[in-house]
Write a protein that holds these residues in place. Sequence first.
Motif, short mmCIF file in Angstrom:
data_model
loop_
_atom_site.label_atom_id
_atom_site.label_comp_id
_atom_site.label_asym_id
_atom_site.label_seq_id
_atom_site.Cartn_x
_atom_site.Cartn_y
_atom_site.Cartn_z
N HIS A 65 0.84 -1.20 0.00
CA HIS A 65 0.00 0.00 0.00
C HIS A 65 0.88 1.25 0.00
O HIS A 65 1.84 1.35 0.76
N LEU A 66 0.54 2.19 -0.86
CA LEU A 66 1.26 3.46 -0.90
C LEU A 66 0.54 4.49 -0.04
O LEU A 66 -0.68 4.61 -0.10
N LYS A 67 1.31 5.20 0.76
CA LYS A 67 0.72 6.27 1.54
C LYS A 67 0.37 7.43 0.60
O LYS A 67 0.90 7.52 -0.51
N ASN A 68 -0.54 8.28 1.05
CA ASN A 68 -0.95 9.41 0.21
C ASN A 68 0.22 10.33 -0.09
O ASN A 68 0.32 10.88 -1.19
N VAL A 73 4.18 12.39 -4.10
CA VAL A 73 5.56 12.53 -4.56
C VAL A 73 5.72 11.89 -5.93
O VAL A 73 6.32 12.48 -6.84
N LEU A 74 5.17 10.69 -6.12
CA LEU A 74 5.27 10.01 -7.40
C LEU A 74 4.53 10.79 -8.50
O LEU A 74 5.02 10.91 -9.62
#
Length: 107
Positions: A65-68, A73-74
């Motif tokens: 899971h990617l944090k917000n 940033v991405l």
Amino acid sequence: MNGMARGLSWLVRRRAEAVQLQQQQARGIRVQVRNDNLEQALTVMERKMRASGMERLIRRQVDHHLKNSEKRVLARKNLMLRVRSQDLARKLRTILLKKIRSPLPYR
């Protein structure tokens, strides 16, 4: 008919990518450990993975899971890459147009 052809071409591309990935995985990366030097073997393996593009394939398949904040940033990095490439394309286009439109010098 056009939609069917588009779907079929997408399917063919996906199949070709899958076959290429299977060939890369079947081929694998082999590294020899010489004189019990594991550190050197690991650095050689990392270099080979980077050169073959396998590292990019692994990083692309993000399962966690990617944090917000990471998503932001991405997204910002992708936006900057897109803007930079558009600026470069615009500059190249103007240079080419100037070359095409300029009169040839007489000899």
